[in-house]
Design an enzyme around this catalytic site. Structure first.
Site, PDB file in Angstrom:
ATOM      1  N   LYS A  22       0.838  -1.211   0.000  1.00  9.28           N
ATOM      2  CA  LYS A  22       0.000   0.000   0.000  1.00  9.28           C
ATOM      3  C   LYS A  22       0.871   1.259   0.000  1.00  9.28           C
ATOM      4  O   LYS A  22       0.649   2.180  -0.787  1.00  9.28           O
ATOM      5  CB  LYS A  22      -0.893   0.012   1.239  1.00  9.28           C
ATOM      6  N   ASN A  23       1.876   1.258   0.883  1.00  7.73           N
ATOM      7  CA  ASN A  23       2.656   2.490   1.046  1.00  7.73           C
ATOM      8  C   ASN A  23       3.576   2.776  -0.140  1.00  7.73           C
ATOM      9  O   ASN A  23       4.108   3.881  -0.257  1.00  7.73           O
ATOM     10  CB  ASN A  23       3.479   2.437   2.339  1.00  7.73           C
ATOM     11  N   CYS A 118      -4.010  12.817  13.315  1.00  3.03           N
ATOM     12  CA  CYS A 118      -4.505  11.478  13.034  1.00  3.03           C
ATOM     13  C   CYS A 118      -4.781  10.804  14.365  1.00  3.03           C
ATOM     14  O   CYS A 118      -4.555  11.398  15.415  1.00  3.03           O
ATOM     15  CB  CYS A 118      -3.554  10.685  12.153  1.00  3.03           C
ATOM     16  N   ARG A 123       0.566  14.804  13.306  1.00  2.00           N
ATOM     17  CA  ARG A 123       1.599  14.335  12.368  1.00  2.00           C
ATOM     18  C   ARG A 123       1.849  15.493  11.419  1.00  2.00           C
ATOM     19  O   ARG A 123       1.129  15.676  10.450  1.00  2.00           O
ATOM     20  CB  ARG A 123       1.121  13.084  11.628  1.00  2.00           C
ATOM     21  N   ASP A 312       5.140   0.542  12.192  1.00  3.61           N
ATOM     22  CA  ASP A 312       3.891  -0.082  11.739  1.00  3.61           C
ATOM     23  C   ASP A 312       3.758  -1.542  12.183  1.00  3.61           C
ATOM     24  O   ASP A 312       2.748  -2.184  11.893  1.00  3.61           O
ATOM     25  CB  ASP A 312       3.782  -0.009  10.205  1.00  3.61           C
ATOM     26  N   ARG A 404      -8.321  -0.164   5.329  1.00  2.00           N
ATOM     27  CA  ARG A 404      -7.443   0.791   4.646  1.00  2.00           C
ATOM     28  C   ARG A 404      -6.158   0.104   4.179  1.00  2.00           C
ATOM     29  O   ARG A 404      -5.531   0.560   3.227  1.00  2.00           O
ATOM     30  CB  ARG A 404      -7.062   1.939   5.593  1.00  2.00           C
TER      31      ARG A 404
HETATM   32  C1  UD1 Z   1       4.864   6.738   6.542  1.00  2.00           C
HETATM   33  C2  UD1 Z   1       3.919   5.559   6.418  1.00  2.00           C
HETATM   34  C3  UD1 Z   1       3.413   5.125   7.783  1.00  2.00           C
HETATM   35  C4  UD1 Z   1       4.580   4.877   8.733  1.00  2.00           C
HETATM   36  C5  UD1 Z   1       5.551   6.068   8.743  1.00  2.00           C
HETATM   37  C6  UD1 Z   1       6.797   5.786   9.544  1.00  2.00           C
HETATM   38  C7  UD1 Z   1       2.879   5.902   4.255  1.00  2.00           C
HETATM   39  C8  UD1 Z   1       1.654   6.253   3.492  1.00  2.00           C
HETATM   40  N1  UD1 Z   1       2.800   5.952   5.595  1.00  2.00           N
HETATM   41  O1  UD1 Z   1       4.128   7.811   7.092  1.00  2.00           O
HETATM   42  O2  UD1 Z   1       2.652   3.932   7.611  1.00  2.00           O
HETATM   43  O3  UD1 Z   1       4.069   4.679  10.042  1.00  2.00           O
HETATM   44  O4  UD1 Z   1       5.955   6.389   7.393  1.00  2.00           O
HETATM   45  O5  UD1 Z   1       7.469   4.695   9.040  1.00  2.00           O
HETATM   46  O6  UD1 Z   1       3.903   5.551   3.681  1.00  2.00           O
HETATM   47  N2  UD1 Z   1       7.651  14.452  10.619  1.00  2.00           N
HETATM   48  C9  UD1 Z   1       7.800  15.790  10.927  1.00  2.00           C
HETATM   49  N3  UD1 Z   1       7.493  16.718   9.960  1.00  2.00           N
HETATM   50  C10 UD1 Z   1       7.062  16.353   8.728  1.00  2.00           C
HETATM   51  C11 UD1 Z   1       6.917  14.977   8.425  1.00  2.00           C
HETATM   52  C12 UD1 Z   1       7.223  14.053   9.390  1.00  2.00           C
HETATM   53  O7  UD1 Z   1       8.198  16.150  12.028  1.00  2.00           O
HETATM   54  O8  UD1 Z   1       6.799  17.236   7.897  1.00  2.00           O
HETATM   55  C13 UD1 Z   1       7.974  13.421  11.645  1.00  2.00           C
HETATM   56  C14 UD1 Z   1       6.762  12.611  12.091  1.00  2.00           C
HETATM   57  O9  UD1 Z   1       6.025  13.260  13.090  1.00  2.00           O
HETATM   58  C15 UD1 Z   1       7.407  11.330  12.561  1.00  2.00           C
HETATM   59  C16 UD1 Z   1       8.619  11.182  11.638  1.00  2.00           C
HETATM   60  O10 UD1 Z   1       8.811  12.457  11.027  1.00  2.00           O
HETATM   61  O11 UD1 Z   1       7.872  11.456  13.888  1.00  2.00           O
HETATM   62  C17 UD1 Z   1       8.464  10.149  10.547  1.00  2.00           C
HETATM   63  O12 UD1 Z   1       7.232  10.354   9.863  1.00  2.00           O
HETATM   64  P1  UD1 Z   1       7.109  10.086   8.299  1.00  2.00           P
HETATM   65  O13 UD1 Z   1       8.229   9.203   7.868  1.00  2.00           O
HETATM   66  O14 UD1 Z   1       6.935  11.381   7.603  1.00  2.00           O
HETATM   67  O15 UD1 Z   1       5.743   9.286   8.197  1.00  2.00           O
HETATM   68  P2  UD1 Z   1       4.716   9.308   7.013  1.00  2.00           P
HETATM   69  O16 UD1 Z   1       5.418   9.479   5.714  1.00  2.00           O
HETATM   70  O17 UD1 Z   1       3.596  10.212   7.338  1.00  2.00           O
END
Ligand code: UD1
Length: 439
Positions: A22-23, A118, A123, A312, A404
């Site tokens: 999915k991701n 979320c 997030r 995850d 999902r």
């Molecule tokens: C993706 C995955 C999700 C998984 C996560 C971590 C998808 C669709 N989702 O989510 O299933 O749990 O990676 O492996 O691929 N952060 C910030 N600022 C930002 C963006 C992120 O501070 O602008 C922080 C987040 O709060 C978190 C960390 O970065 O602590 C990692 O998050 P991130 O890798 O961005 O997760 P997602 O891409 O949202």
């Protein structure tokens, strides 16, 4: 609404199949927007997040046809008529924010709703926004929307350091930077397989990207990308979930075969922790055999960015700890309060205490069936796993969270010996009304 009804304890035997990731599918779909013409992506799972993202893409005039039975998505991005990703859709799924990079890269402008929080807390998307600014976009926030524009209609490219490393921000910057006028550099880039496979697809489309799978990615912008026919990779989180299920419920000594699996995407930390429990793995061509041990040893884990233990899979690991010899700990260093499943598991008898970003779990705990509520995608599958080891009937309510991200979970598990069925229910009906409804 639907619920899953699990009668336990169950024995998992035979084979299970892993669907497409999915991701990875979501960025692959977003990437198709960058190329005028028709792209196809195969091995796409039939999931609610995929259809939600298709709806987001269609708002722009992109044609998206999903053939669920063939696992194929056909995307015609010949004409992009609008550059908006509306709140009504983005609020359902954060990954819709990939439209920021995709539309900036293709059209030089994007108006994308902020996703909001979320189930397990805030997030942020600050890194996505600062990253595209570093590549030359102006960004305004208006009424909950990010309005991004490339000066002169095309990004110029630039360098940005992600702190912390982020999967989503790395993907957005790959989308935005691939067609920029100049070069870009992403430091502390995510090394997750989802990012690497997506970057390889962009390369097939003509993007000039180096450093995939390392913490520094460099992009040399090109004028235009071409459409692609690309095969998605298997879902590593689904694979990890079934491995945990096999360790929990497999017959000791008799392997459970997990087909369509790519063990290289699991990451060393997960594999090491998994085998330290006593469960064994044998990797074959496109499958993994998992054999449950007589006794599971308790192995504490700490989540981290790839190749660390995936956040995850931490909720699922909690169930493994509850059935292991001794006590263990799950520490989530990526999301600090991703423990909404613990109060639900208390209803089934788990002995677990959350302290800050840690949960301490007592092993060898007898679980009993109960009605429990799904709160988010991975939490809900941990409730199903708990139902598989518990005595009696477990009803996992609000299963739309699970839909999902897990394709056909009840069919896959029942095909491997678990007594699990899907039923619909009325959440607002009293128990008497519910009995009448099912009579
Ligand atoms: C993706 C995955 C999700 C998984 C996560 C971590 C998808 C669709 N989702 O989510 O299933 O749990 O990676 O492996 O691929 N952060 C910030 N600022 C930002 C963006 C992120 O501070 O602008 C922080 C987040 O709060 C978190 C960390 O970065 O602590 C990692 O998050 P991130 O890798 O961005 O997760 P997602 O891409 O949202």
């Amino acid at each position: 609404m639907d619920k899953l009804v699990v009668k336990g304890p169950g024995r998992l035997a035979g084979t299970m199949n892993v669907s497409g990731s999915k991701n990875t599918a979501l960025p692959l779909m977003a990437g198709a927007i960058l190329a005028p013409g028709i792209s196809t992506i195969s091995n796409i799972p039939s999931l609610r997040d995929i259809s939600t993202f298709a709806r987001v893409m269609r708002v722009t005039g992109t044609r998206v046809d999903i053939d669920d039975s063939a696992g194929l998505v056909t995307i015609d991005a010949t004409n992009i008529e609008d550059t908006v990703a509306p709140y009504e859709l983005v609020k359902r799924m954060r990954a819709s924010f990939y439209m920021l990079g995709a539309l900036l890269g293709r059209c030089g402008e994007a108006k994308v709703s902020l996703p909001g929080g979320c189930a397990w807390g805030p997030r942020p998307v600050d890194l996505h926004i600062k990253g595209v600014q570093a590549m030359g976009a102006t960004v305004d926030l208006e009424q909950g929307y990010v309005i991004a524009k490339a000066v002169g209609g095309r990004l110029k490219g630039g360098s940005f350091r992600l702190e912390p490393s982020s999967v989503g921000a790395t993907i957005n910057l790959l989308l935005a930077g691939s067609t920029a006028r100049g070069g870009s550099r992403i430091e502390n880039a995510a090394m997750e397989p989802d990012v690497v496979v997506f970057g390889e697809c962009l390369r097939e489309m003509g993007a000039r990207i180096s450093g995939l799978g390392t913490s520094t990615i460099e992009i040399e912008g090109v004028d235009e990308l071409k459409p692609v026919d690309f095969a998605n990779c298997p879902d590593r989180i689904e694979l990890g979930t079934y491995m945990i299920a096999a360790a929990l419920c497999g017959e000791p000594g008799s392997p459970v075969r997990i087909n369509g699996a790519d063990d290289r995407h699991l990451g060393k930390v997960f594999v090491d922790a998994f085998t330290a429990t006593g469960a064994s793995i044998e990797v074959g061509d496109n499958y993994i055999d998992v054999t449950a041990p007589e006794k599971l040893s308790s192995v504490s884990i700490e989540t981290g960015i790839y190749p660390g233990f995936p956040t995850d899979l931490q909720a699922q690991w909690t169930i493994l700890l509850s059935q292991s010899e001794g006590n263990g700990k799950v520490v989530d260093k990526v999301y600090h309060d991703r423990f909404k499943h613990i109060p639900e598991l208390h209803r089934m008898g788990i002995n677990a205490i959350v302290v800050g970003n840690e949960v301490v779990v007592q092993g060898k705990t007898k679980l009993t069936g109960a009605q429990v509520m799904s709160t988010d995608l991975r939490a809900s599958v941990s409730l199903v796993l708990a139902g598989m080891v518990a005595s009696g009937t477990t009803e996992v309510l609000r299963v739309y969270h699970l839909d999902r991200g897990y394709e056909n979970l009840e069919n896959k598990l029942s095909g491997a010996g678990i007594d699990i069925t899907r039923e619909s229910y009325d959440e607002w009906a009293s128990p008497v009304e519910e009995r009448q409804m099912s009579a």
